[in-house]
Design an enzyme around this catalytic site. Structure first.
Site, PDB file in Angstrom:
ATOM      1  CG  HIS A  87      -2.260   0.604   1.322  1.00  0.00           C
ATOM      2  ND1 HIS A  87      -1.775   1.927   1.543  1.00  0.00           N
ATOM      3  CD2 HIS A  87      -3.321   0.789   0.694  1.00  0.00           C
ATOM      4  CE1 HIS A  87      -3.432   2.406   1.044  1.00  0.00           C
ATOM      5  NE2 HIS A  87      -3.765   2.195   1.055  1.00  0.00           N
ATOM      6  CG  ASP A 119      -8.384  -4.392  -3.186  1.00  0.00           C
ATOM      7  OD1 ASP A 119      -9.859  -4.812  -2.604  1.00  0.00           O
ATOM      8  OD2 ASP A 119      -7.535  -3.630  -3.812  1.00  0.00           O
TER       9      ASP A 119
HETATM   10  N1  CMC Z   1       4.292  -7.474  -4.570  1.00  0.00           N
HETATM   11  C1  CMC Z   1       5.350  -7.596  -4.769  1.00  0.00           C
HETATM   12  N2  CMC Z   1       6.311  -6.821  -4.901  1.00  0.00           N
HETATM   13  C2  CMC Z   1       5.263  -5.313  -4.933  1.00  0.00           C
HETATM   14  C3  CMC Z   1       4.162  -5.214  -4.545  1.00  0.00           C
HETATM   15  C4  CMC Z   1       3.593  -6.399  -4.719  1.00  0.00           C
HETATM   16  N3  CMC Z   1       2.391  -6.768  -4.189  1.00  0.00           N
HETATM   17  N4  CMC Z   1       3.842  -4.021  -3.815  1.00  0.00           N
HETATM   18  C5  CMC Z   1       5.262  -3.394  -4.342  1.00  0.00           C
HETATM   19  N5  CMC Z   1       6.175  -4.266  -4.151  1.00  0.00           N
HETATM   20  C6  CMC Z   1       7.391  -4.133  -4.214  1.00  0.00           C
HETATM   21  C7  CMC Z   1       8.089  -3.289  -6.254  1.00  0.00           C
HETATM   22  O1  CMC Z   1       7.895  -4.368  -7.177  1.00  0.00           O
HETATM   23  C8  CMC Z   1       8.563  -2.227  -5.660  1.00  0.00           C
HETATM   24  O2  CMC Z   1       9.808  -2.906  -5.186  1.00  0.00           O
HETATM   25  P1  CMC Z   1      11.732  -2.015  -6.175  1.00  0.00           P
HETATM   26  O3  CMC Z   1      11.371  -0.968  -4.823  1.00  0.00           O
HETATM   27  O4  CMC Z   1      12.768  -3.064  -5.520  1.00  0.00           O
HETATM   28  O5  CMC Z   1      10.903  -1.368  -6.890  1.00  0.00           O
HETATM   29  C9  CMC Z   1       8.301  -2.030  -4.227  1.00  0.00           C
HETATM   30  O6  CMC Z   1       7.963  -2.680  -3.724  1.00  0.00           O
HETATM   31  C10 CMC Z   1       7.086  -0.923  -3.856  1.00  0.00           C
HETATM   32  O7  CMC Z   1       6.390  -0.041  -4.333  1.00  0.00           O
HETATM   33  P2  CMC Z   1       5.898   0.553  -5.069  1.00  0.00           P
HETATM   34  O8  CMC Z   1       4.815   0.319  -6.601  1.00  0.00           O
HETATM   35  O9  CMC Z   1       7.025   1.852  -5.519  1.00  0.00           O
HETATM   36  O10 CMC Z   1       4.826   1.115  -4.245  1.00  0.00           O
HETATM   37  P3  CMC Z   1       3.511   2.084  -4.442  1.00  0.00           P
HETATM   38  O11 CMC Z   1       3.377   3.361  -3.289  1.00  0.00           O
HETATM   39  O12 CMC Z   1       3.757   2.765  -5.712  1.00  0.00           O
HETATM   40  O13 CMC Z   1       2.681   1.078  -4.935  1.00  0.00           O
HETATM   41  C11 CMC Z   1       0.506  -0.916  -4.245  1.00  0.00           C
HETATM   42  C12 CMC Z   1       1.625   0.436  -3.773  1.00  0.00           C
HETATM   43  C13 CMC Z   1      -0.385  -0.612  -3.865  1.00  0.00           C
HETATM   44  C14 CMC Z   1       0.665   0.169  -6.086  1.00  0.00           C
HETATM   45  C15 CMC Z   1       1.664  -1.898  -4.768  1.00  0.00           C
HETATM   46  O14 CMC Z   1       1.652  -1.867  -3.387  1.00  0.00           O
HETATM   47  C16 CMC Z   1       1.410  -2.713  -5.464  1.00  0.00           C
HETATM   48  O15 CMC Z   1       1.074  -2.861  -6.818  1.00  0.00           O
HETATM   49  N6  CMC Z   1       0.400  -4.029  -4.634  1.00  0.00           N
HETATM   50  C17 CMC Z   1      -0.630  -4.696  -5.840  1.00  0.00           C
HETATM   51  C18 CMC Z   1      -2.122  -4.460  -6.441  1.00  0.00           C
HETATM   52  C19 CMC Z   1      -2.958  -3.844  -5.092  1.00  0.00           C
HETATM   53  O16 CMC Z   1      -3.251  -5.174  -4.109  1.00  0.00           O
HETATM   54  N7  CMC Z   1      -3.430  -3.232  -4.701  1.00  0.00           N
HETATM   55  C20 CMC Z   1      -4.588  -2.585  -3.563  1.00  0.00           C
HETATM   56  C21 CMC Z   1      -4.285  -1.336  -2.880  1.00  0.00           C
HETATM   57  S1  CMC Z   1      -5.426  -1.028  -1.550  1.00  0.00           S
HETATM   58  C22 CMC Z   1      -7.074  -0.873  -2.315  1.00  0.00           C
HETATM   59  C23 CMC Z   1      -6.893   0.369  -2.923  1.00  0.00           C
HETATM   60  O17 CMC Z   1      -5.775   1.022  -3.060  1.00  0.00           O
HETATM   61  O18 CMC Z   1      -7.327   0.546  -4.134  1.00  0.00           O
END
Ligand code: CMC
Length: 430
Positions: free
Chosen positions: A306, A363
């Site tokens: 998140h 989720d």
């Molecule tokens: N599985 C594996 N690696 C992950 C995941 C995951 N679910 N989420 C983040 N990472 C890694 C990502 O690859 C990155 O690694 P690095 O620094 O080595 O490049 C690091 O963690 C930071 O991730 P980010 O994408 O830069 O973080 P963000 O704050 O931009 O994204 C997020 C947050 C929720 C989009 C992301 O964690 C994600 O894609 N999660 C899976 C999708 C999901 O469950 N979304 C629902 C969010 S909660 C409800 C809502 O908001 O609707």
């Protein structure tokens, strides 16, 4: 505003940027004079460090796993409130008295039906149309049924908020009925908000249908947990569209579209699809944890991570408990729940997930409950939208009432070609 400021030194200039402090001690540097005084703008892809507004609706402390609506902890609302009361709290800023809640509930009930012509829109959608696409299209289309209304703008805005709250469950239930080829079921206003939705979804004209009270309670809980989450992608979108003066219908449609993405609300559908894939693959949880860690793969553990929560998502904790409780009561042994638990356990022990502070989010377990309730997988994000609606309405209302509101218009740093000639077509090279 606090007495403190941040000093910015650039070339030979020095600028004091005031620091704004919120009620919970969150601080933000006010850069509104930055461009005028220095010619500089800020660059912040994904708005990771950017506050787009001040807001009195929802407070999140991502490090401590705190979520409060209008100051009230989510755990308390989950236990003691219902969805319409929580909607009132978000939109009007205080808990309603018994009389206020009764009036609000009756107003919402009076608007649950759709214009009969709307039913014909559904004829045009393919049977397998994604329900989020239907939801967005029908909400946008509803605007034309009210386009000639005139009168006090505040009265009309209030009327449209009530209409949206009342009609979204009907639109969503009709989308489901279309997908299974059953007749649309008109709302029954003798029922409560959540009961009415389940009734429109699962009853048919051919049989008596009693809605299970446990399902009504669980739906109330799920909708409350989703009701607002400050400046997330869809809410920021609603605010952005509303800031242009577009209608509430247009703004909420935009919110629905933003929510549909797999990194946002669409994740709940993706979680179940991922769990189904792991199940079909023999339940090899480790393989998928490794895949999520691999730099070579774009696979992510859906329902994990998140932007704001870096300790735990309080909503996920509540949903996990509710999920166990409901499945036990319904005597459902869903193998996907076991896989989800194994996945959570494996990830929470893994240094990759620990170091990156990735925890199950809202989720991760919600889809398992929706499945048990009989909601089809592709409608999970619609359920999220039903829950998030009062948050969008509250945020749009707050924006409209804020004298500081300006049309949302971010800047950019241009990185394209410098001034270029127009080459005649015969002289262009491939
Ligand atoms: N599985 C594996 N690696 C992950 C995941 C995951 N679910 N989420 C983040 N990472 C890694 C990502 O690859 C990155 O690694 P690095 O620094 O080595 O490049 C690091 O963690 C930071 O991730 P980010 O994408 O830069 O973080 P963000 O704050 O931009 O994204 C997020 C947050 C929720 C989009 C992301 O964690 C994600 O894609 N999660 C899976 C999708 C999901 O469950 N979304 C629902 C969010 S909660 C409800 C809502 O908001 O609707």
């Amino acid at each position: 505003m606090t007495n403190s400021s941040v000093e910015l030194k650039y070339q030979n200039q020095s600028l004091q940027l005031p620091v704004f402090e919120g009620t919970e001690g969150e601080k933000g540097v006010d850069i509104s004079q930055l461009r005028a005084k220095t010619g500089l703008i800020t660059l912040d892809p994904g708005f990771v460090n950017t506050g787009s507004c001040t807001s009195g609706i929802t407070f999140i402390d991502g490090d401590k796993g705190i979520l409060r609506y209008r100051g009230i902890p989510i755990e308390v609302l989950a236990e003691r409130s219902n969805f319409l009361e929580t909607s009132y709290l978000l939109i009007y800023g205080k808990l309603p008295t018994a009389d206020e809640l009764e009036k609000f509930t009756q107003r919402v009930k009076r608007h649950t039906m759709l214009h009969e012509d709307i039913k014909r829109f559904y004829d045009g959608f393919p049977r397998d149309a994604h329900p989020m696409a239907i939801l967005g299209s029908v909400v946008c289309s509803l605007s034309v049924f009210y386009q000639h209304e005139t009168g006090d703008p505040a009265y009309l805005a209030e009327l449209n908020r009530v209409r949206l709250l009342a009609k979204l469950p009907t639109i969503a239930a009709y989308a489901y009925k279309k997908s299974v080829g059953q007749p649309f079921i008109y709302p029954d206003n003798s029922r409560s908000y959540c009961e009415n939705f389940l009734y429109m979804m699962f009853s048919t004209p051919a049989e008596r249908y009693e809605v299970d009270p446990d399902l009504i309670d669980t739906l109330n809980l799920l909708l409350i947990l989703h009701a607002d989450h400050e400046q997330n992608c869809s809410t920021a979108t609603v605010r952005m569209v509303q800031s242009s003066g577009a209608s509430m219908w247009a703004s909420i449609t935009a919110g629905i579209c933003a929510l549909s993405g797999p990194l946002h609300g669409g994740a709940n559908q993706e979680v179940i699809e991922m769990l189904e894939q792991i199940h079909a693959d023999g339940g090899n949880v480790k393989k998928y944890v490794d895949l999520a860690k691999s730099k070579e793969s774009s696979f992510r553990l859906m329902g994990f991570g998140h932007r704001v929560y870096k300790n735990f998502d309080p909503r996920a904790k509540i949903i996990k408990t509710a999920c166990d409780k409901l499945l036990k009561k319904m005597k459902v042994a869903d193998p996907l729940l076991d896989i989800a638990k194994q996945l959570e356990e494996a990830a929470l022990k893994d240094s990759y997930f620990i170091e990156k502070k990735l925890y199950p989010n809202v989720d991760f377990y919600s889809g398992i409950i929706y499945r048990a309730m009989g909601i089809p997988v592709n409608a999970f994000t619609v359920m999220f939208a039903l829950g998030r609606l009062p948050g969008w309405l509250a945020q749009a209302k707050e924006l409209n009432e804020d004298k500081a509101t300006k049309i949302g218009r971010p800047r950019q740093v241009y990185t394209g070609p410098a001034l270029s000639d127009y080459t005649p077509i015969e002289k262009r090279k491939a």
